[in-house]
Design a protein around this motif. Sequence first.
Motif, PDB file in Angstrom:
ATOM      1  N   TYR A  93       0.790  -1.228   0.000  1.00 16.39           N
ATOM      2  CA  TYR A  93       0.000   0.000   0.000  1.00 16.39           C
ATOM      3  C   TYR A  93       0.827   1.285   0.000  1.00 16.39           C
ATOM      4  O   TYR A  93       0.463   2.235  -0.711  1.00 16.39           O
ATOM      5  CB  TYR A  93      -0.992   0.029   1.167  1.00 16.39           C
ATOM      6  CG  TYR A  93      -1.902   1.235   1.066  1.00 16.39           C
ATOM      7  CD1 TYR A  93      -2.905   1.277   0.104  1.00 16.39           C
ATOM      8  CD2 TYR A  93      -1.730   2.341   1.891  1.00 16.39           C
ATOM      9  CE1 TYR A  93      -3.725   2.383  -0.025  1.00 16.39           C
ATOM     10  CE2 TYR A  93      -2.546   3.452   1.771  1.00 16.39           C
ATOM     11  CZ  TYR A  93      -3.544   3.467   0.810  1.00 16.39           C
ATOM     12  OH  TYR A  93      -4.340   4.567   0.671  1.00 16.39           O
ATOM     13  N   PRO A  94       1.914   1.401   0.766  1.00 11.45           N
ATOM     14  CA  PRO A  94       2.664   2.667   0.733  1.00 11.45           C
ATOM     15  C   PRO A  94       3.079   3.082  -0.673  1.00 11.45           C
ATOM     16  O   PRO A  94       3.061   4.273  -1.008  1.00 11.45           O
ATOM     17  CB  PRO A  94       3.880   2.371   1.624  1.00 11.45           C
ATOM     18  CG  PRO A  94       3.373   1.358   2.604  1.00 11.45           C
ATOM     19  CD  PRO A  94       2.448   0.484   1.794  1.00 11.45           C
TER      20      PRO A  94
ATOM     21  N   GLN B 263      -0.163   4.023  -2.577  1.00  7.03           N
ATOM     22  CA  GLN B 263      -0.733   5.289  -2.111  1.00  7.03           C
ATOM     23  C   GLN B 263      -0.180   6.483  -2.870  1.00  7.03           C
ATOM     24  O   GLN B 263      -0.916   7.424  -3.198  1.00  7.03           O
ATOM     25  CB  GLN B 263      -0.482   5.462  -0.611  1.00  7.03           C
ATOM     26  CG  GLN B 263      -1.136   6.726  -0.044  1.00  7.03           C
ATOM     27  CD  GLN B 263      -0.843   6.899   1.442  1.00  7.03           C
ATOM     28  OE1 GLN B 263      -0.100   6.109   2.039  1.00  7.03           O
ATOM     29  NE2 GLN B 263      -1.410   7.922   2.044  1.00  7.03           N
ATOM     30  N   SER B 264       1.103   6.464  -3.176  1.00  8.04           N
ATOM     31  CA  SER B 264       1.693   7.594  -3.899  1.00  8.04           C
ATOM     32  C   SER B 264       1.080   7.719  -5.286  1.00  8.04           C
ATOM     33  O   SER B 264       0.863   8.829  -5.787  1.00  8.04           O
ATOM     34  CB  SER B 264       3.213   7.415  -4.006  1.00  8.04           C
ATOM     35  OG  SER B 264       3.533   6.239  -4.732  1.00  8.04           O
TER      36      SER B 264
ATOM     37  N   ASP C   4      -0.718  -4.255  11.167  1.00  5.92           N
ATOM     38  CA  ASP C   4      -0.332  -2.838  11.154  1.00  5.92           C
ATOM     39  C   ASP C   4      -0.360  -2.247   9.754  1.00  5.92           C
ATOM     40  O   ASP C   4      -0.395  -1.022   9.595  1.00  5.92           O
ATOM     41  CB  ASP C   4       1.070  -2.670  11.750  1.00  5.92           C
ATOM     42  CG  ASP C   4       1.098  -2.896  13.259  1.00  5.92           C
ATOM     43  OD1 ASP C   4       0.007  -2.877  13.866  1.00  5.92           O
ATOM     44  OD2 ASP C   4       2.187  -3.105  13.820  1.00  5.92           O
TER      45      ASP C   4
ATOM     46  N   PRO D 245      -1.973   2.729   7.476  1.00  6.08           N
ATOM     47  CA  PRO D 245      -1.926   3.755   6.431  1.00  6.08           C
ATOM     48  C   PRO D 245      -3.130   3.697   5.492  1.00  6.08           C
ATOM     49  O   PRO D 245      -3.547   4.726   4.949  1.00  6.08           O
ATOM     50  CB  PRO D 245      -0.624   3.451   5.682  1.00  6.08           C
ATOM     51  CG  PRO D 245      -0.302   2.031   5.981  1.00  6.08           C
ATOM     52  CD  PRO D 245      -0.832   1.792   7.360  1.00  6.08           C
TER      53      PRO D 245
ATOM     54  N   ASP E 275      -5.918   5.423   7.409  1.00  4.77           N
ATOM     55  CA  ASP E 275      -5.619   6.848   7.599  1.00  4.77           C
ATOM     56  C   ASP E 275      -5.866   7.664   6.340  1.00  4.77           C
ATOM     57  O   ASP E 275      -6.272   8.827   6.413  1.00  4.77           O
ATOM     58  CB  ASP E 275      -4.169   7.013   8.062  1.00  4.77           C
ATOM     59  CG  ASP E 275      -3.835   8.449   8.400  1.00  4.77           C
ATOM     60  OD1 ASP E 275      -4.526   9.039   9.260  1.00  4.77           O
ATOM     61  OD2 ASP E 275      -2.895   8.997   7.805  1.00  4.77           O
ATOM     62  N   SER E 276      -5.636   7.081   5.175  1.00  5.10           N
ATOM     63  CA  SER E 276      -5.746   7.837   3.920  1.00  5.10           C
ATOM     64  C   SER E 276      -7.097   7.669   3.230  1.00  5.10           C
ATOM     65  O   SER E 276      -7.330   8.246   2.172  1.00  5.10           O
ATOM     66  CB  SER E 276      -4.639   7.398   2.953  1.00  5.10           C
ATOM     67  OG  SER E 276      -4.796   6.034   2.604  1.00  5.10           O
TER      68      SER E 276
ATOM     69  N   ASN F 168      -9.091   7.383  11.732  1.00  8.84           N
ATOM     70  CA  ASN F 168      -9.542   8.380  10.755  1.00  8.84           C
ATOM     71  C   ASN F 168     -10.887   8.934  11.225  1.00  8.84           C
ATOM     72  O   ASN F 168     -11.947   8.524  10.732  1.00  8.84           O
ATOM     73  CB  ASN F 168      -9.665   7.709   9.378  1.00  8.84           C
ATOM     74  CG  ASN F 168      -9.906   8.691   8.253  1.00  8.84           C
ATOM     75  OD1 ASN F 168     -10.373   9.803   8.470  1.00  8.84           O
ATOM     76  ND2 ASN F 168      -9.602   8.281   7.035  1.00  8.84           N
TER      77      ASN F 168
END
Length: 214
Positions: A70-71, A74-75, A96, A100, A103-104, A133
């Motif tokens: 995902y990181p 996400q970009s 964990d 993210p 959160d997004s 969130n």
Amino acid sequence: MNILIGNQKGGCGKSTIALLLANYLTLVKQQKVTLIDMDYQQSIAQKFEKGKVLENKPPYDVVAAQLAHYPVLQSAIMQTPTEAVIIDLPGKLDDDGLLPVFDSADLLICPFSYDEFSFDSTILFAIVLRKINPAIPIIFIPNRVKANVRYETMQEVNKQLSKLGVMAPLIPDRIDFQRVTTFMTPLPVIPVIIPVFDQIYTVIAEKLAAPPNG
């Protein structure tokens, strides 16, 4: 826009709802969509690959991914704010890698059924997401609802979930939903789902029309 389809309870129809929403947005609203399949079974990605062999150009892209990806994803998502990105989440809360993603997110769509275990799982999932969130809109979809569900049970569950989000019209348990693909929503299903997804689209349209930081 980042739309999550999630619940930690398996069997609530997350993947089917994700497919139906992607079909609705592309075919009815002409909205550009990417569907990210993070569910363990990867059933959407499998249907997509099968459909590419049998059909013409797909109406939207399906990306098979894991939470660890995902990181990076996400970009790419942030560079296309007018695109609807639908994420079919794995049925879990103990990773964990969800942090993210939660959160997004811009919207959570949470399908559930009217049984005690599903209700408890749905409440917990929504509460955890809200802690991460706090401002996210949550839409609960009573899904695969059987004809023998007690009215009193439905009323009590709806009352409790309405404290955390908005209730969508219910979707009955019908065998036609098994025929949903990345290319097609069966005709008998359409009148059932339109009230649900019209309500969801109101939230999506508002989010897409808002300024980048709105």
